[in-house]
Design an enzyme around this catalytic site. Structure first.
Site, short mmCIF file in Angstrom:
data_model
loop_
_atom_site.label_atom_id
_atom_site.label_comp_id
_atom_site.label_asym_id
_atom_site.label_seq_id
_atom_site.Cartn_x
_atom_site.Cartn_y
_atom_site.Cartn_z
N ARG A 175 0.81 -1.23 0.00
CA ARG A 175 0.00 0.00 0.00
C ARG A 175 0.83 1.27 0.00
NH1 ARG A 175 -2.07 -3.71 2.29
NH2 ARG A 175 -0.52 -3.42 3.91
N THR A 176 1.81 1.33 0.87
CA THR A 176 2.57 2.58 1.00
C THR A 176 3.30 2.91 -0.30
OG1 THR A 176 2.83 2.11 3.34
CG2 THR A 176 4.24 3.81 2.42
N LYS A 232 24.36 -6.62 -1.80
CA LYS A 232 25.82 -6.69 -2.00
C LYS A 232 26.55 -6.03 -0.83
CE LYS A 232 25.13 -6.23 -6.96
NZ LYS A 232 25.10 -5.21 -7.99
N ARG A 239 11.64 3.12 2.62
CA ARG A 239 11.26 2.23 3.73
C ARG A 239 12.44 1.32 4.01
NH1 ARG A 239 5.81 -1.00 4.87
NH2 ARG A 239 5.32 1.14 5.43
N HIS A 290 6.35 6.13 11.06
CA HIS A 290 5.68 6.00 9.77
C HIS A 290 4.84 7.27 9.59
CE1 HIS A 290 4.02 4.41 6.25
NE2 HIS A 290 3.38 3.36 6.70
#
Lengths: 138, 304
Positions: free
Chosen positions: B51-52, B80, B101, B129
């Site tokens: 959703r975000t 990596k 995120r 958030h």
């Protein structure tokens, strides 16, 4: 017990009894070449018992580190055998690379090359929190 | 240059401006269709989110901009061993704004220190958030018409729910707020959240373990999921799980104008039968998320 008075140097006084070695380590005094005397359990009117550190050299002392450990410590600067300056400490607003964040989810556990920074968030309770994850300093 | 790392980075005035802008976007979408033409949003999602990420991407597209990025760490150079600092230093040469995120708490702070372009925290572990909180505030404003003088019920997992903590922080700055904290003992709101926001601001609050007992006094019920893995033993979970499920029976005791919110994803904490109740706002809430993110992108890119 007699310990020679110092001509030029620093006396860290009013250390809570038993805390002198912690301060010795935090200030990296093991790496200095000069004479350092650690006096444990000296009698004190204010504290009952206290520790003292005498450093026979005009070394730079990180007052933020000392203030974080115990803001009641006093730092006396000695020049030509007399007290030149008496510094009273305050809780520092920010400490950098003194302690590490213990939160396993904090970015500091994986990111290379960043400083561990803690900010004072509650002066009354002496609470410091990580600048990144806001975990409380332990 | 401004970033959004924590909802508390924004003043009440700035939040009001963002809400006003989002409302204007909803009312006049055509005006905003080309506002970010030739601008690029990089979505750096070091952990998956549906959703975000989609909400950010839809927001940028509706502003006429473009989107680039990755949707999990596996498809980025993080596998990596590249640091957040290096990733951001590179990407800031390719895009105009970053939504990020990351599973590690505080990662967006590191990103903001290294970036030449604005950083939006799209969730850092269980920590912050802020765009979810902006979404929640816009939803409340749109559906209740105000952000003050509200009795707000927070229900479910109040201990680990970052959306709840941020919403408590944000709403604690408004007058006339009362919180009703509804959770099992095991999942109570952490004391530092209570001390830092509710008690510090002298806000009225009540703690209870029963949603049914208090639902009639609420203007808003903000539902969160009670997860099995949060309990120490299965018995406690089985005993409590149903008491935090919102169904038509409990809704019948609520005010006619109460709204039901949920940050989603919902599992079973809101019965599907509630979806058709006009007081259910959670899908609208997800849609409002796109509009407030559009407003935020415009603000951080300094587009008038």
């Amino acid at each position: 017990m007699t310990i020679d008075s110092i001509k030029d140097g620093v006396v860290i006084d009013h250390i809570k009894s038993g805390k002198a070695m912690d301060i010795y380590k935090f200030l990296n005094l093991e790496h200095t070449d000069c004479q350092v005397a650690i006096i444990k359990n000296a009698s004190s009117k204010k504290l009952g018992k206290k520790d003292i550190i005498k450093i026979a050299s005009d070394v730079q002392i990180d007052l933020d580190v000392l203030g974080y450990i115990d803001p009641d410590i006093t730092v006396n600067i000695i020049r030509d055998g007399i007290l030149a300056e008496k510094k009273h400490l305050e809780l520092p607003k920010k400490i950098t690379d003194v302690i590490m964040c213990k939160n396993p989810r904090c970015i500091t556990t994986t990111e290379q090359g960043i400083s561990h920074v803690f900010k004072l968030t509650d002066a009354d309770s002496r609470v410091y929190r990580c600048m990144y994850c806001e975990a409380k300093a332990e | 240059m401004q970033n959004l790392i924590d909802i508390m980075d924004l003043s009440i005035g700035e939040i009001d401006e963002l809400i006003a802008k989002a409302k204007d976007i909803i009312a006049h979408p055509d005006v905003y269709r080309d506002k970010c033409r030739y601008k690029k949003l990089a979505t750096l999602f070091f952990e998956p989110s549906t959703r975000t990420r989609l909400s950010f991407e839809a927001a940028m597209m509706e502003l006429g901009g473009n989107v680039l990025g990755f949707s999990d760490a596996g498809s980025s150079s993080a596998t990596k061993g590249e640091s957040v600092s290096d990733t951001v230093a590179v990407v800031s040469g390719y895009a105009d704004i970053i939504a990020m995120r990351h599973p590690k708490e505080g990662a967006p702070v590191v990103a903001a220190m290294k970036s030449d372009i604005p950083i939006i925290n799209a969730g850092d572990g269980g920590h912050n958030h802020p765009t979810q909180t902006l979404t929640d505030l816009l939803t409340i404003k749109m559906e209740k018409g105000r952000l003050d003088n509200l009795t707000v019920g927070l229900c479910g997992d109040l201990k680990f729910g970052r959306t709840v903590h941020s919403l408590v922080a944000a709403l604690s700055r408004y007058t006339g707020i009362k919180f009703v904290l509804i959770s099992p003992q095991e999942l109570k709101l952490p004391s530092y959240v209570k001390e830092s926001y509710i008690k510090k601001n002298g806000i009225e609050y009540e703690q209870t373990t029963s949603l049914e007992d208090v639902i009639d006094q609420l203007d808003i019920v903000y539902m969160t999921r009670v997860q099995r893995e949060r309990f120490f033993n299965e018995e406690d979970y089985l005993r409590l799980k149903d008491s935090y499920i919102l169904d038509a029976g409990k809704m019948s005791k609520a005010k006619d104008d109460m709204i039901v919110m949920h940050p989603l994803p919902r599992v079973n904490e809101i019965a599907v039968e509630v979806d058709s109740d006009p007081r259910a706002c959670y899908f609208k809430q997800a849609k409002y998320g796109k509009y407030i993110r559009m407003a935020l992108i415009l603000k951080l890119l300094e587009v008038e």
